[in-house]
Design a protein around this motif. Structure first.
Motif, PDB file in Angstrom:
ATOM      1  N   GLY A 260       0.815  -1.213   0.000  1.00  0.00           N
ATOM      2  CA  GLY A 260       0.000   0.000   0.000  1.00  0.00           C
ATOM      3  C   GLY A 260       0.849   1.264   0.000  1.00  0.00           C
ATOM      4  O   GLY A 260       0.399   2.348  -0.403  1.00  0.00           O
ATOM      5  N   ASP A 261       2.128   1.135   0.433  1.00  0.00           N
ATOM      6  CA  ASP A 261       3.004   2.310   0.468  1.00  0.00           C
ATOM      7  C   ASP A 261       3.274   2.859  -0.937  1.00  0.00           C
ATOM      8  O   ASP A 261       3.401   4.065  -1.123  1.00  0.00           O
ATOM      9  CB  ASP A 261       4.337   1.957   1.173  1.00  0.00           C
ATOM     10  CG  ASP A 261       5.021   0.727   0.572  1.00  0.00           C
ATOM     11  OD1 ASP A 261       4.306  -0.122  -0.006  1.00  0.00           O
ATOM     12  OD2 ASP A 261       6.260   0.622   0.672  1.00  0.00           O
ATOM     13  N   ILE A 262       3.351   1.944  -1.929  1.00  0.00           N
ATOM     14  CA  ILE A 262       3.599   2.444  -3.292  1.00  0.00           C
ATOM     15  C   ILE A 262       2.449   2.143  -4.247  1.00  0.00           C
ATOM     16  O   ILE A 262       2.450   2.583  -5.391  1.00  0.00           O
ATOM     17  CB  ILE A 262       4.914   1.909  -3.890  1.00  0.00           C
ATOM     18  CG1 ILE A 262       4.959   0.385  -3.810  1.00  0.00           C
ATOM     19  CG2 ILE A 262       6.137   2.545  -3.262  1.00  0.00           C
ATOM     20  CD1 ILE A 262       5.896  -0.195  -4.805  1.00  0.00           C
ATOM     21  N   LEU A 263       1.482   1.370  -3.802  1.00  0.00           N
ATOM     22  CA  LEU A 263       0.309   1.088  -4.647  1.00  0.00           C
ATOM     23  C   LEU A 263      -0.912   1.658  -3.918  1.00  0.00           C
ATOM     24  O   LEU A 263      -1.499   0.989  -3.072  1.00  0.00           O
ATOM     25  CB  LEU A 263       0.147  -0.428  -4.856  1.00  0.00           C
ATOM     26  CG  LEU A 263       1.295  -1.159  -5.573  1.00  0.00           C
ATOM     27  CD1 LEU A 263       1.130  -2.670  -5.485  1.00  0.00           C
ATOM     28  CD2 LEU A 263       1.360  -0.729  -7.038  1.00  0.00           C
ATOM     29  N   PRO A 264      -1.284   2.899  -4.219  1.00  0.00           N
ATOM     30  CA  PRO A 264      -2.335   3.568  -3.435  1.00  0.00           C
ATOM     31  C   PRO A 264      -3.750   3.140  -3.838  1.00  0.00           C
ATOM     32  O   PRO A 264      -4.565   3.947  -4.262  1.00  0.00           O
ATOM     33  CB  PRO A 264      -2.088   5.045  -3.739  1.00  0.00           C
ATOM     34  CG  PRO A 264      -1.526   5.045  -5.117  1.00  0.00           C
ATOM     35  CD  PRO A 264      -0.774   3.766  -5.298  1.00  0.00           C
ATOM     36  N   TYR A 265      -3.999   1.846  -3.723  1.00  0.00           N
ATOM     37  CA  TYR A 265      -5.296   1.316  -4.154  1.00  0.00           C
ATOM     38  C   TYR A 265      -5.831   0.395  -3.075  1.00  0.00           C
ATOM     39  O   TYR A 265      -5.108  -0.038  -2.172  1.00  0.00           O
ATOM     40  CB  TYR A 265      -5.147   0.501  -5.446  1.00  0.00           C
ATOM     41  CG  TYR A 265      -4.268   1.156  -6.482  1.00  0.00           C
ATOM     42  CD1 TYR A 265      -4.690   2.305  -7.148  1.00  0.00           C
ATOM     43  CD2 TYR A 265      -3.007   0.631  -6.785  1.00  0.00           C
ATOM     44  CE1 TYR A 265      -3.875   2.921  -8.094  1.00  0.00           C
ATOM     45  CE2 TYR A 265      -2.189   1.242  -7.730  1.00  0.00           C
ATOM     46  CZ  TYR A 265      -2.621   2.383  -8.373  1.00  0.00           C
ATOM     47  OH  TYR A 265      -1.816   2.988  -9.293  1.00  0.00           O
ATOM     48  N   GLU A 266      -7.119   0.061  -3.213  1.00  0.00           N
ATOM     49  CA  GLU A 266      -7.682  -0.969  -2.336  1.00  0.00           C
ATOM     50  C   GLU A 266      -8.690  -1.791  -3.120  1.00  0.00           C
ATOM     51  O   GLU A 266      -9.255  -1.320  -4.113  1.00  0.00           O
ATOM     52  CB  GLU A 266      -8.318  -0.345  -1.094  1.00  0.00           C
ATOM     53  CG  GLU A 266      -9.440   0.608  -1.409  1.00  0.00           C
ATOM     54  CD  GLU A 266      -9.965   1.309  -0.164  1.00  0.00           C
ATOM     55  OE1 GLU A 266      -9.348   1.186   0.899  1.00  0.00           O
ATOM     56  OE2 GLU A 266     -11.003   1.969  -0.294  1.00  0.00           O
ATOM     57  N   THR A 267      -8.883  -3.026  -2.650  1.00  0.00           N
ATOM     58  CA  THR A 267      -9.894  -3.887  -3.272  1.00  0.00           C
ATOM     59  C   THR A 267     -10.938  -4.212  -2.205  1.00  0.00           C
ATOM     60  O   THR A 267     -10.716  -3.945  -1.025  1.00  0.00           O
ATOM     61  CB  THR A 267      -9.288  -5.213  -3.774  1.00  0.00           C
ATOM     62  OG1 THR A 267      -8.996  -6.052  -2.647  1.00  0.00           O
ATOM     63  CG2 THR A 267      -8.037  -4.982  -4.602  1.00  0.00           C
ATOM     64  N   GLY A 268     -12.034  -4.809  -2.633  1.00  0.00           N
ATOM     65  CA  GLY A 268     -13.069  -5.176  -1.659  1.00  0.00           C
ATOM     66  C   GLY A 268     -12.936  -6.623  -1.215  1.00  0.00           C
ATOM     67  O   GLY A 268     -13.851  -7.166  -0.591  1.00  0.00           O
TER      68      GLY A 268
END
Ligand code: KIV
Ligand code: ZN
Length: 520
Positions: A260-268
């Protein structure tokens, strides 16, 4: 249009699972209707956003599976695949009609090599096809995904024209697949950037990545696509799919979560269900998961070297970048035995991530007791093999009643087998070149068929001479190949069960098999 969740700092990435379509398309991975339903229900519970349930025009079985999944899935969007052909689109529309959130996913090739050799159409003709087919689909449902097959080998100018036409005709998601697994991450990222910058109506669609793993780059390419602006990733459980497979769902989801530090995304996706989903897909397709597979392989959290073990005892983070618990691997390995009761067995199943119906639990418990009588220690792997087999065989029409073998240095080896075929019990004795050959000959005599044995493989589920043997059998008939796995402390019983499992799968796909001999 973006898929970001309001108020959240991170952009939401939609997870589109195609285990039941691209995954099932790979040779030998055929699933029965019940197995597809089990997988779809688990994907839905796990939080996958879109489930591609199949290719409705391909067969009546596929149509039935997509319709049933559409009616059962509560939360996720259910997609049906269609070529850029009017009959395909109509059939896909009919199949997904009962879904709470229906989607038609239609595709056409756009690369010069596909246009010249497969489609035999000009660029202008394909553009017209895109407009006509997307318009037709949009008149059936609101949610339309359009894919440019072989996008990564399509000249960018033409790709942009195709995308613009698809969005204008009503496509709400634009998928740019790396159909042949040819792209590198930099190229794939750049393609998404270019298309999104150059297509005037690009903001009206969500862009999607769909990567094949021919060069082992499917997950890396999918993550690069996010940087290029994609907000949907198409993937499969355990990465199964055409040829070298698709991007693996569990790897995508855990890469996004862990980095998450370099991939600013989230999934459900609820990550603690990943292991369970991987096991279900493996049991349903009978495709084993390689031991060193990222996230869900048996060795993914095993530490063998002394230095690593020392580090782990001092602080797990020395050698673990994510916890086993975060993907649903339990650390406790309580050994079960014949004195373990129902409550302990139920606990163990929960710990391993299974939720069984009362009937399934009862069957599994009885098989566990039988196994515990024959084997002093029953390990987690034994229980997983047993429950997976129970799930896979729940609807079988041919069942093994008994098998006895005469084997050893003095031939001929002989197998006497009793089967239940629907409500009839049949028996046969056959010789063979070794006990496995005799066993398979007995099955062939009892259930005559033309299926060809493509693969026979044995390995031990755990260590020790009393370990269960896990046998994989792949049969092919009528251009279909199916794989089945079975485990038993007796290798020959496991072999018979695996062969019968594959025959049952062929039966459920409409193959013509006949029980030959009447009951005693
Ligand atoms: O790989 C591919 O291009 C596909 C399309 C049907 C999306 O699977
Ligand atoms: Zn594909």
């Amino acid at each position: 249009m973006t898929a970001s969740v309001s108020g959240a700092a991170k952009d939401r990435v939609l997870i589109f699972d195609t285990t039941l379509r691209d995954g099932e398309q790979c040779p030998g991975a055929t699933m029965t209707l019940e197995e597809k339903l089990d997988v779809a229900e688990l994907l839905d519970t796990m939080g996958v956003d879109i489930i591609e349930a199949g290719f409705p025009i391909a067969s009546n079985g596929d149509f039935e599976a997509v319709s049933l999944i559409a009616s059962r899935v509560k939360r996720a969007t259910v997609a049906g695949l269609a070529r850029a052909i009017s009959a395909d689109i109509a059939r896909a529309g009919e199949a997904v009609r009962g879904a709470a959130r229906p989607r038609i996913h239609t595709f056409v090739s756009t690369s010069p090599i596909h246009l010249a050799h497969q489609m035999r159409k000009s660029e202008e003709e394909v553009l017209e096809i895109i407009t006509a087919t997307v318009t037709q689909a949009r008149n059936l449902v609101e949610d339309i995904e359009w894919s440019a097959m072989d996008a990564t080998r399509t000249p960018i100018d033409y790709l942009c024209r195709c995308v613009e036409a698809a969005i204008k005709a009503g496509a709400t998601t634009i998928n740019l697949p790396d159909t042949v697994g040819y792209a590198t991450p930099d190229e794939y990222r750049a393609m998404f950037r270019a298309v999104r910058e150059r297509v005037p109506n690009a903001d009206k669609a969500i862009f999607s990545a769909h990567c094949h793993n021919d060069l082992g780059l499917a997950v890396a390419n999918s993550l690069a696509a996010l940087e290029g602006g994609a907000r949907q990733i198409e993937c499969t459980l355990n990465g199964i799919g055409e040829r070298a497979g698709n991007a693996a769902l569990e790897e995508i989801v855990m890469a996004i979560r862990t980095r998450g530090d370099i991939l600013p995304y989230e999934t459900g996706v609820e990550t603690t269900m990943l292991m369970r989903a991987s096991k279900l897909a493996s049991a349903a397709t009978s495709f084993p998961v390689q031991y060193n597979k990222a996230i869900v392989g048996r060795n993914a959290f095993a530490h063998e070297s002394g230095i690593h073990q020392d580090g782990m005892l001092k602080n797990a983070q020395t050698y673990e970048i994510m916890t086993p618990e975060s993907v649903g691997v339990s650390k406790t390995s309580l050994v079960m035995g014949k004195h373990s009761g129902r409550a302990a067995f139920r606990n163990k199943l929960e710990e391993l991530g299974y939720s069984l119906s009362d009937n399934q639990f009862q069957d599994a418990f009885e098989r566990f007791k039988e196994l515990a009588d024959r084997k002093k220690h029953v390990y987690d792997e034994d229980i997983e093999a047993l429950v997976d087999q129970n799930i896979a065989t729940a609807h079988d029409r041919i069942r093994l009643v008994s098998l006895s073998i005469v084997a050893g240095t003095r031939g001929p080896q002989r197998a006497t087998m009793k089967l239940q075929v629907d409500d009839k019990v049949v028996i046969e004795e056959q010789e063979g070149n070794g006990p496995v050959d005799a066993t398979f000959n007995a099955i062939k005599a009892l259930v005559p068929h033309d299926a060809v044995l493509e693969l026979y493989q044995v390995h031990a589920v755990t260590e020790g001479t009393d370990a269960q043997a896990e046998v994989s059998v792949r049969l092919s008939a009528d251009d279909r190949s199916v794989t089945s796995r079975a485990a038993d402390p007796d290798t020959l019983v496991a072999s018979a069960q695996a062969y019968l499992g594959a025959l049952n799968k062929l039966l459920s796909r409409g193959a013509r098999l006949h029980a030959q001999h009447a009951a005693e």
